[in-house]
Design an enzyme around this catalytic site. Structure first.
Site, PDB file in Angstrom:
ATOM      1  N   GLY A 213     -13.277 -56.832  53.101  1.00 50.45           N
ATOM      2  CA  GLY A 213     -11.681 -57.926  51.592  1.00 50.45           C
ATOM      3  C   GLY A 213     -10.947 -59.241  52.028  1.00 50.45           C
ATOM      4  N   TYR A 295      19.527 -48.058  81.336  1.00 48.67           N
ATOM      5  CA  TYR A 295      19.896 -49.800  81.584  1.00 48.67           C
ATOM      6  C   TYR A 295      20.092 -50.778  80.205  1.00 48.67           C
ATOM      7  CZ  TYR A 295      15.023 -51.292  82.551  1.00 48.67           C
ATOM      8  OH  TYR A 295      13.743 -51.321  82.968  1.00 48.67           O
ATOM      9  N   GLY A 309       7.093 -55.826  79.607  1.00 51.87           N
ATOM     10  CA  GLY A 309       7.570 -55.481  80.563  1.00 51.87           C
ATOM     11  C   GLY A 309       7.604 -56.033  81.560  1.00 51.87           C
ATOM     12  N   HIS A 313      11.836 -62.640  87.944  1.00 52.15           N
ATOM     13  CA  HIS A 313      12.908 -63.152  87.298  1.00 52.15           C
ATOM     14  C   HIS A 313      13.547 -63.491  88.307  1.00 52.15           C
ATOM     15  CE1 HIS A 313      14.724 -58.727  87.637  1.00 52.15           C
ATOM     16  NE2 HIS A 313      13.449 -58.282  86.368  1.00 52.15           N
ATOM     17  N   CYS A 331       9.111 -55.443  87.647  1.00 54.02           N
ATOM     18  CA  CYS A 331       9.250 -56.824  87.319  1.00 54.02           C
ATOM     19  C   CYS A 331       8.920 -57.105  88.893  1.00 54.02           C
ATOM     20  CB  CYS A 331      10.106 -57.200  87.090  1.00 54.02           C
ATOM     21  SG  CYS A 331      10.183 -56.620  85.062  1.00 54.02           S
ATOM     22  N   ASN A 333      11.055 -59.298  91.400  1.00 59.92           N
ATOM     23  CA  ASN A 333      12.586 -59.554  92.094  1.00 59.92           C
ATOM     24  C   ASN A 333      12.428 -60.259  92.351  1.00 59.92           C
ATOM     25  OD1 ASN A 333      12.862 -57.323  89.894  1.00 59.92           O
ATOM     26  ND2 ASN A 333      14.629 -56.012  91.153  1.00 59.92           N
TER      27      ASN A 333
END
Length: 385
Positions: A213, A295, A309, A313, A331, A333
């Site tokens: 619908g 953290y 996540g 960086h 990540c 690093n």
């Protein structure tokens, strides 16, 4: 004489009217029958016009007006004014009054008043484009950026909808659509885009039945240009990030990937956003204040490479481990200087290929795990309904 008398009698009989005699009155003229499609019966799909019809005398006047705006809807008469069809765009969640008239010599004059209500806006979904064309207008997109239509509600009729999505590339580079979930459909080629490629995408879904619908709220189009090729290769075996510009190596830097408890995903990642800083809080995945391993820290020079996540960086706290061990939470690093270099050179759609991380492949739904799907599987598609 007898013959003449008989003829007179016949003449007399033929002219006699009897009691109350005189000429017979003609039957009353019928009125023209005017009908309006969907009036007061079912909700009208604004992708189809309002149609007024007259059975009998031609239509002499039709006025259709938006109740909300007061604007008169344009329309045209068909052959012999037997029909009137709206030509102005109609809206979802709207009501239109219809006033129609028919008059002529053959039938009695007739008029018709009606209200046409369209499908409500809460029964619609938009096909948004990702990334926002305005966000990448000045930079272009990287070679790894898939074309994405992101629907604001789940799509059931995927195969029918997919046929209404159009991609044009210059120079041509054939590709295919693939649904990463019920709301996101992605398009990519067998390999990364060629630098300089111009891409035009279209979704012709206004008024289209998406299923359950829900209907397409509007069409959408967008244009993109692919910038130079920027590909970084993050090798967990050497703890090194090597950068290639248009195929030539231009930099190499030590890095640290995810630790054994939080390994980085393997496979090609695509930069989906960049921001000067972001607060990374472990409570977003269930490790909150007071828990071991909690953290919450502001992290700088962030290139997002997955939706769960993972970032490239700046990590000044791990410079000692960069190049020799994996200590992050998934990540990539880098030192502040190297992170600044990456931030200055990489943009949305650029690629970070992670290998030897010890982690699982990047899922297709995880913005963007598209390149982990084999081309034969991607090309075959997965719109089965």
């Amino acid at each position: 004489m007898a013959v003449a008398l008989l003829g007179g009698l016949l003449l007399l009989s033929g002219c006699a009217g009897g009691p109350g005699g005189g000429a017979a009155s003609p039957s009353p003229r019928p009125a023209a029958l005017i009908t309006v499609d969907h009036a007061a019966t079912t909700l009208h799909n604004p992708a189809t016009p309002i149609v007024v019809q007259a059975d009998g005398e031609p239509l002499s006047k039709v006025v259709v007006t938006s109740v909300r705006t007061g604007k008169v809807v344009a329309g045209t008469f068909g052959p012999k004014n037997a029909t009137w069809t709206s030509t102005s765009p109609l809206e979802f969640g709207a009501r239109y009054t219809v006033a129609a008239e028919s008059a002529g010599a053959g039938f009695l004059s007739a008029s018709k008043s009606a209200v046409v209500a369209t499908i409500p806006t809460d029964k619609t979904a938009y096909a948004n484009v990702v990334p926002d064309p305005g966000l990448v207008a000045s930079t272009g997109i990287g070679v790894g950026q898939p074309m994405v239509f992101q629907f604001t509600k789940p799509v059931v009729n995927k195969a029918a909808v997919q046929k209404l999505l159009v991609i044009t590339t210059d120079p041509p580079q054939p590709g295919a659509w693939y649904w990463t979930d019920d709301q996101d459909v992605h398009y990519r080629a067998a390999t990364y885009w060629r630098p300089g490629t111009r891409i035009h995408i279209e979704a012709h879904v206004f008024g289209v039945d998406l299923g359950n619908g829900i209907y397409g709220a509007e069409n959408n189009t967008a244009d993109y240009t692919v910038h130079d090729s920027w590909i970084a290769k993050a090798d967990g075996a050497t703890e090194t990030l090597t950068v290639f510009h248009n195929g030539a190596q231009v930099n190499s830097m030590p890095m640290s990937l995810g630790d054994p408890g939080h390994p980085s995903h393997n496979g090609p990642h695509v930069v989906s956003a960049k921001t000067p800083s972001i607060v990374m809080d472990s409570c977003t995945y269930g490790v909150c204040q007071g828990d071991p391993g909690y953290y919450s820290e502001t992290v700088y020079l962030d290139l997002r490479i997955s939706n769960d996540g993972e970032f490239v960086h700046s990590a000044p706290w791990s410079v000692g481990q960069q190049g020799n061990s994996n200590v992050s939470h998934g990540c990539v690093n880098l030192s502040p200087a190297n992170a600044q270099w990456m931030y200055d050179h990489f943009n949305i759609g650029d690629v970070v290929e992670v290998t030897n991380s010890g982690g699982p492949p990047l899922p297709v739904w995880d913005t963007y795990g598209d390149w982990e799907v084999p081309w034969s599987t991607w090309q075959a598609g997965n719109a089965t309904n």
